[in-house]
Design a protein around this motif. Structure first.
Motif, PDB file in Angstrom:
ATOM      1  N   PRO A 145      56.285  10.836  68.201  1.00  0.00           N
ATOM      2  CA  PRO A 145      56.334  10.026  69.417  1.00  0.00           C
ATOM      3  C   PRO A 145      55.002   9.327  69.690  1.00  0.00           C
ATOM      4  CG  PRO A 145      57.335  12.163  69.808  1.00  0.00           C
ATOM      5  CD  PRO A 145      56.708  12.223  68.453  1.00  0.00           C
ATOM      6  N   LEU A 146      55.065   8.116  70.221  1.00  0.00           N
ATOM      7  CA  LEU A 146      53.842   7.391  70.555  1.00  0.00           C
ATOM      8  C   LEU A 146      53.092   8.069  71.686  1.00  0.00           C
ATOM      9  CD1 LEU A 146      51.995   4.877  70.343  1.00  0.00           C
ATOM     10  CD2 LEU A 146      53.563   3.719  71.926  1.00  0.00           C
ATOM     11  N   CYS A 147      53.820   8.548  72.683  1.00  0.00           N
ATOM     12  CA  CYS A 147      53.200   9.128  73.876  1.00  0.00           C
ATOM     13  C   CYS A 147      52.967  10.627  73.700  1.00  0.00           C
ATOM     14  CB  CYS A 147      54.090   8.873  75.092  1.00  0.00           C
ATOM     15  SG  CYS A 147      53.445   9.589  76.618  1.00  0.00           S
ATOM     16  N   LEU A 161      60.239  21.643  67.011  1.00  0.00           N
ATOM     17  CA  LEU A 161      59.566  20.407  66.626  1.00  0.00           C
ATOM     18  C   LEU A 161      59.617  20.204  65.117  1.00  0.00           C
ATOM     19  CD1 LEU A 161      56.356  20.501  68.857  1.00  0.00           C
ATOM     20  CD2 LEU A 161      58.630  19.635  69.419  1.00  0.00           C
ATOM     21  N   PRO A 162      59.834  18.958  64.679  1.00  0.00           N
ATOM     22  CA  PRO A 162      59.745  18.656  63.243  1.00  0.00           C
ATOM     23  C   PRO A 162      58.339  18.954  62.721  1.00  0.00           C
ATOM     24  CG  PRO A 162      60.815  16.863  64.434  1.00  0.00           C
ATOM     25  CD  PRO A 162      60.240  17.788  65.467  1.00  0.00           C
ATOM     26  N   LYS A 166      54.432  18.886  64.490  1.00  0.00           N
ATOM     27  CA  LYS A 166      53.518  20.022  64.567  1.00  0.00           C
ATOM     28  C   LYS A 166      52.152  19.665  63.996  1.00  0.00           C
ATOM     29  CE  LYS A 166      57.115  23.588  64.219  1.00  0.00           C
ATOM     30  NZ  LYS A 166      57.652  24.699  63.384  1.00  0.00           N
ATOM     31  N   ARG A 167      52.168  18.923  62.893  1.00  0.00           N
ATOM     32  CA  ARG A 167      50.901  18.514  62.294  1.00  0.00           C
ATOM     33  C   ARG A 167      50.142  17.572  63.213  1.00  0.00           C
ATOM     34  NH1 ARG A 167      53.356  17.384  56.218  1.00  0.00           N
ATOM     35  NH2 ARG A 167      53.471  19.582  55.562  1.00  0.00           N
ATOM     36  N   ALA A 168      50.888  16.702  63.900  1.00  0.00           N
ATOM     37  CA  ALA A 168      50.243  15.761  64.819  1.00  0.00           C
ATOM     38  C   ALA A 168      49.554  16.500  65.966  1.00  0.00           C
ATOM     39  CB  ALA A 168      51.272  14.778  65.368  1.00  0.00           C
ATOM     40  N   LEU A 169      50.124  17.636  66.374  1.00  0.00           N
ATOM     41  CA  LEU A 169      49.523  18.412  67.450  1.00  0.00           C
ATOM     42  C   LEU A 169      48.134  18.923  67.100  1.00  0.00           C
ATOM     43  CD1 LEU A 169      52.583  20.534  68.637  1.00  0.00           C
ATOM     44  CD2 LEU A 169      51.310  18.889  70.022  1.00  0.00           C
ATOM     45  N   MET A 170      47.867  19.008  65.805  1.00  0.00           N
ATOM     46  CA  MET A 170      46.570  19.503  65.360  1.00  0.00           C
ATOM     47  C   MET A 170      45.475  18.449  65.474  1.00  0.00           C
ATOM     48  SD  MET A 170      47.872  21.630  62.008  1.00  0.00           S
ATOM     49  CE  MET A 170      46.215  22.200  61.608  1.00  0.00           C
ATOM     50  N   LYS A 173      43.304  14.209  69.415  1.00  0.00           N
ATOM     51  CA  LYS A 173      42.417  13.075  69.663  1.00  0.00           C
ATOM     52  C   LYS A 173      42.995  11.798  69.067  1.00  0.00           C
ATOM     53  CE  LYS A 173      37.593  11.615  69.156  1.00  0.00           C
ATOM     54  NZ  LYS A 173      36.245  11.987  68.633  1.00  0.00           N
ATOM     55  N   SER A 174      43.529  11.888  67.861  1.00  0.00           N
ATOM     56  CA  SER A 174      44.137  10.712  67.219  1.00  0.00           C
ATOM     57  C   SER A 174      45.403  10.287  67.938  1.00  0.00           C
ATOM     58  CB  SER A 174      44.451  11.013  65.747  1.00  0.00           C
ATOM     59  OG  SER A 174      43.265  11.208  65.018  1.00  0.00           O
ATOM     60  N   LEU A 175      46.182  11.259  68.417  1.00  0.00           N
ATOM     61  CA  LEU A 175      47.397  10.948  69.173  1.00  0.00           C
ATOM     62  C   LEU A 175      47.060  10.116  70.403  1.00  0.00           C
ATOM     63  CD1 LEU A 175      49.484  14.266  69.251  1.00  0.00           C
ATOM     64  CD2 LEU A 175      50.176  12.091  68.228  1.00  0.00           C
TER      65      LEU A 175
END
Length: 335
Positions: A145-147, A161-162, A166-170, A173-175
């Motif tokens: 998700p973008l947001c 979560l896919p 989960k990897r994005a949660l790590m 800052k980049s999100l």
């Protein structure tokens, strides 16, 4: 919803046992408690072995550091505390009594439309339902998700979560960076400034010098879940808040019962009640002194809302280096 990692070296992270980035306050790396509770965008889980070792070392360092705090900083903090203890003018109390107000339709439509765009909801004549049904959308395993608030809402709602999510949660800052640079979010902020200038500023007693306001606002997405997102508190419980703040809360969906803000009518009155608003309505209240919280959302409707704080410019002391809480400030009229 950003518990900053500014006191970690670039690229460094503290992780929980699942490999998710830890909240610095909840983990004990930074002093104080996390104001966001379960709505925090970082993990409040158990640190992994290496992170726990680093936290223990940092706690020892902070203990030694507090013994040698500079006289200048100590004087500044004491002055801010003393200033917050002084009574505010009577007109400030009048300016932050609970008030439900209407938002001009063109402005609200912009806010709701741009929110739909960055939350992945359908933009149509019934955008309220599109946002309220966000929890029913299938999770796209191929795209994060973008947001960030949407991703964490799914996590808090107990959704599986896919792996890519989960990897994005790590790398929160980049999100956040990707989100704040997006055209939809930038358009939302422009509409937000229009709201502040045309609707909110006149509700702050018309201070001739203008207002200072939180920018960006705090965006919240609360899906049906078994746990609340924010515990009972008042903003003055936390650092970097001045005593003359006025709170504003703007839901972009219908809110009622357990999917809305629970608020007492005056400080320590304990007459908590759910704030029931329809799309196109906003709430002004004394969040600095009146306790508020959320319940577990037992409805079948997602709440999307944003909130922010305003200070009459003539009363702004700038005790915290142009910050209100965790957020920078903007000025209207601009300086």
């Amino acid at each position: 919803m950003i518990c900053g990692h500014l006191d970690l070296a670039a690229g460094e992270q503290l992780l929980d046992t699942d490999g998710v980035v830890l909240c610095l306050r909840a983990s004990g790396w930074r002093s104080g408690i996390c104001r966001w509770g379960t709505e925090c965008q970082y993990s409040h889980g158990t640190p992994d072995t290496l992170s726990q070792q680093r936290i223990n070392v940092e706690k020892l360092r902070l203990t030694r550091k507090t013994k040698s705090i500079s006289p200048e900083l100590q004087a500044k903090l004491l002055a801010a505390k003393a200033a917050n203890a002084l009574p505010v003018p009577d007109w400030v109390h009048a300016a932050r009594t609970q008030l439900t107000f209407d938002i001009a339709h063109p402005i609200f439509l912009k806010l709701q439309t741009f929110a739909c765009s960055f939350l992945g909801a359908e933009v149509d004549n019934n955008s309220n339902n599109s946002l309220a049904n966000l929890h029913l959308q299938p999770l796209n395993s191929a795209s994060v998700p973008l947001c960030p608030a949407l991703l964490f809402a799914h996590k808090h709602g107990g959704h599986k979560l896919p792996t890519k999510w989960k990897r994005a949660l790590m790398d929160n800052k980049s999100l956040i960076s990707r989100f704040t640079k997006s055209p939809h979010y930038k358009s939302f902020i422009l509409a937000y400034k229009e709201l502040v200038e045309q609707i909110v500023a006149p509700l702050c007693c018309g201070d001739e010098t203008g207002i200072v306001y939180q920018c960006p606002p705090t965006l919240r997405v609360q899906m049906p879940s078994h746990a609340p997102t924010i515990g009972m508190h008042k903003d003055s419980d936390f650092a970097a808040h001045e005593s003359s703040e006025i709170n504003f809360w703007i839901p972009l969906t219908s809110v009622w019962g357990d999917n809305t803000l629970q608020l007492e009518s005056s400080p320590n009155k304990s007459d908590f009640h759910p704030m029931e608003l329809q799309p196109g309505e906003g709430l002004r209240f004394d969040g600095a002194n009146c306790r508020h919280f959320t319940n577990a959302n037992t409805t079948n409707s997602t709440r999307v809302s944003f909130d922010f704080r305003v200070i009459p410019r003539s009363l702004f002391r700038n005790d915290f280096d142009n910050m209100i809480g965790d957020y920078p400030v903007a000025f209207f009229p601009s300086t």
